[in-house]
Design an enzyme around this catalytic site. Structure first.
Site, PDB file in Angstrom:
ATOM      1  N   ASN A  80     -78.873   2.336  49.183  1.00 24.39           N
ATOM      2  CA  ASN A  80     -79.301   1.191  50.001  1.00 24.39           C
ATOM      3  C   ASN A  80     -78.512   1.077  51.282  1.00 24.39           C
ATOM      4  OD1 ASN A  80     -77.006   0.608  48.431  1.00 24.39           O
ATOM      5  ND2 ASN A  80     -77.346  -1.585  48.642  1.00 24.39           N
ATOM      6  N   ARG A 137     -38.427 -24.465  40.994  1.00 22.26           N
ATOM      7  CA  ARG A 137     -38.460 -23.835  39.666  1.00 22.26           C
ATOM      8  C   ARG A 137     -39.691 -22.970  39.428  1.00 22.26           C
ATOM      9  NH1 ARG A 137     -37.828 -27.930  35.132  1.00 22.26           N
ATOM     10  NH2 ARG A 137     -38.115 -29.615  36.640  1.00 22.26           N
TER      11      ARG A 137
END
Ligand code: UD1
Ligand code: CA
Length: 458
Positions: free
Chosen positions: A387, A14
């Site tokens: 960076n 279900r």
């Protein structure tokens, strides 16, 4: 010795999902993980999960918990059959006090305190966790004799009209003497309405063997609610969140709306914390005294010092902030962010593996990654730490009292020395000396007598 067997072999049809049911989440964690975490609170000698449908996916999800053992139940012939598959893995049995508890992977919220009470009820016999429901339809019923002693459990489909009137139901959770459980499970059969081997038949066998069956009840009814569909999953999630919200309100936290609050982990709050609507807290979050969190923020594994304020729509992950910091609106703190006291991070500013020193400010539109930033630094709008060269990451160091002009790129590795000023628009590729103005900029020129091109009319 204590065994905990968790049944998790069912299909969960279900749920309408490719994911095994017990891996669906409740409060941010797979349901089976919730059950395992509660089981661990009892310090068992063994945790055995009975798997069947999606067995490999379930095992993979818990690969980091090496002590968990698995029994395969394939095909599934009922709850009794499921526990039978785990029997070879059980420890103990020589001592009558040795116990085996059965839990369910799709009953995620059973609490350790309730399990401890079940264990107490088991002393000298067997114990089942029961509840009294207004509508007991579908559940196994607890059959008691005239003196109130539990005699057996009868499944709904096997029950008589008279038995259907019983409102005390079996939650499924039980604690049994280990050696006896093995014996009883060898004696059950599948002569019943569903043609299944029922774990619940062990209750009747216990009574036959003169071993008393005691009943214990959970502290709260949501503890024993099972999840068989997404509707039940959503309902249980709301019940749990309401519970968390109530607990925080009781502790003195202000929630702008307890119905619009989600905690998927732990939240520790100091005094007079305010949390606005729509926030999600994940992992372990700690908020100091007087912290205010604005609407629609996500905080995941975050610690904020006293007096800090997070404004609307901020996203914080694995970040720590000291006292009286200001974050957001629209700030993003990524893992490894550390803000010292009185630091400010404003709108559209992203920090990653970066420490922003005391009283320093990055108020607008910046990316600061792999950076160490000192005290009283001003980071201008549009500042970017470059960076990453596509392969490696490099550090940017900005010392105390630096002023970084707007739209500056810091090409790491690079250091800006104490008290330096960087002119707006600088692309810094070499260290900037202390207390000087450094800039990289083409000189501004004006072309005399220049005229703008004009579109020809035809
Ligand atoms: C069971 C109880 C019932 C109780 C109810 C509470 C039995 C016979 N009945 O009924 O008394 O009121 O729970 O919800 O025990 N599972 C397996 N293998 C199997 C069958 C089930 O692992 O072969 C697992 C399922 O995945 C599920 C749990 O056991 O997690 C319960 O199974 P389910 O079929 O829902 O039991 P009920 O019929 O609801
Ligand atoms: Ca069920």
């Amino acid at each position: 010795m204590l065994n905990i067997v968790i049944l998790a072999a069912g299909l969960g049809k279900r749920m309408q999902s490719d994911l095994p049911k017990v891996l669906h989440t409740l409060a941010g964690k797979p349901m089976l993980a919730q059950v395992i975490d509660s089981a661990r609170q009892l310090s068992p000698d063994r945790i055995i999960v009975v798997v069947g449908h999606g067995a490999e996916a379930v095992k993979k999800a818990f690969a980091d918990q090496a002590d968990i053992e698995y029994a395969l139940q394939q095909p599934q012939y009922g709850t009794g059959h499921a526990v039978q598959q785990a029997l070879p893995l059980l420890v103990g049995g020589d001592n009558p006090e040795d116990t085996t508890i059965v839990l369910y992977g799709d009953v995620p919220l059973v609490q350790p305190a309730t399990l401890k009470r079940l264990l107490d009820a088991r002393a000298g016999g067997m114990a089942v966790l029961t509840e009294t429901l207004q509508d007991p339809t579908g559940y196994g019923r607890i059959v008691r004799n005239a003196s109130g002693q539990v005699q057996s459990i009868v499944e709904h489909k096997d029950a008589t009209a008279e038995e259907h009137k019983i409102c005390e139901v079996n939650t499924g959770i039980l604690a049994a003497p280990t050696a006896k459980l093995k014996d009883w499970l060898a004696r059950i059969n599948n002569n019943n309405a569903q043609g299944e081997y029922y774990l619940t038949d062990t209750i009747g066998l216990s009574v036959q063997d003169n071993i008393p069956v005691n009943a214990a009840q959970p502290d709260a009814s949501w503890e024993t609610l099972g999840v068989n569909s997404r509707v039940q999953q959503a309902q249980l999630e709301r019940a749990w969140q309401a519970e968390q919200a109530q607990r925080l309100l009781t502790q003195g936290v202000t929630l702008a709306d307890p119905a619009r609050f989600d905690l998927r982990g732990t939240l520790e709050c100091g005094r007079d914390v305010f949390i606005d609507v729509g926030c999600v807290f994940e992992g372990d979050v700690k908020l100091g005294d007087g912290v205010r969190v604005g609407p629609h923020c996500v905080l995941r594994n975050v610690t904020l010092g006293a007096g800090s304020q997070v404004e609307a729509f901020s996203h914080l992950e694995q970040a720590t902030a000291a006292e009286n910091t200001k974050i957001g609106p629209y700030a993003r703190l990524r893992p490894g962010t550390e803000l010292a006291a009185h630091a400010h991070v404003g709108n559209f500013v992203e920090l990653k593996k970066t420490r922003l020193g005391e009283g320093s400010k990055a108020n607008h539109l910046s990316y600061l990654g792999d950076a160490e930033i000192g005290e009283r630094v001003n980071i201008g709008a549009g500042t970017i730490t470059c960076n990453y060269d596509g392969v490696n990451k490099f550090k940017t160091i900005i010392e105390d009292d630096v002023f970084v002009g707007s739209d500056t790129q810091l090409v790491a590795p690079v250091t800006v020395k104490k008290g330096a000023t960087l002119g707006a628009g600088t692309t810094l590729t070499k260290d900037a000396p202390a207390d000087q103005l450094t800039l990289s900029r083409n000189r501004q020129t004006t072309i005399e007598n220049w005229t703008r091109p004009v579109k020809k009319q035809d």
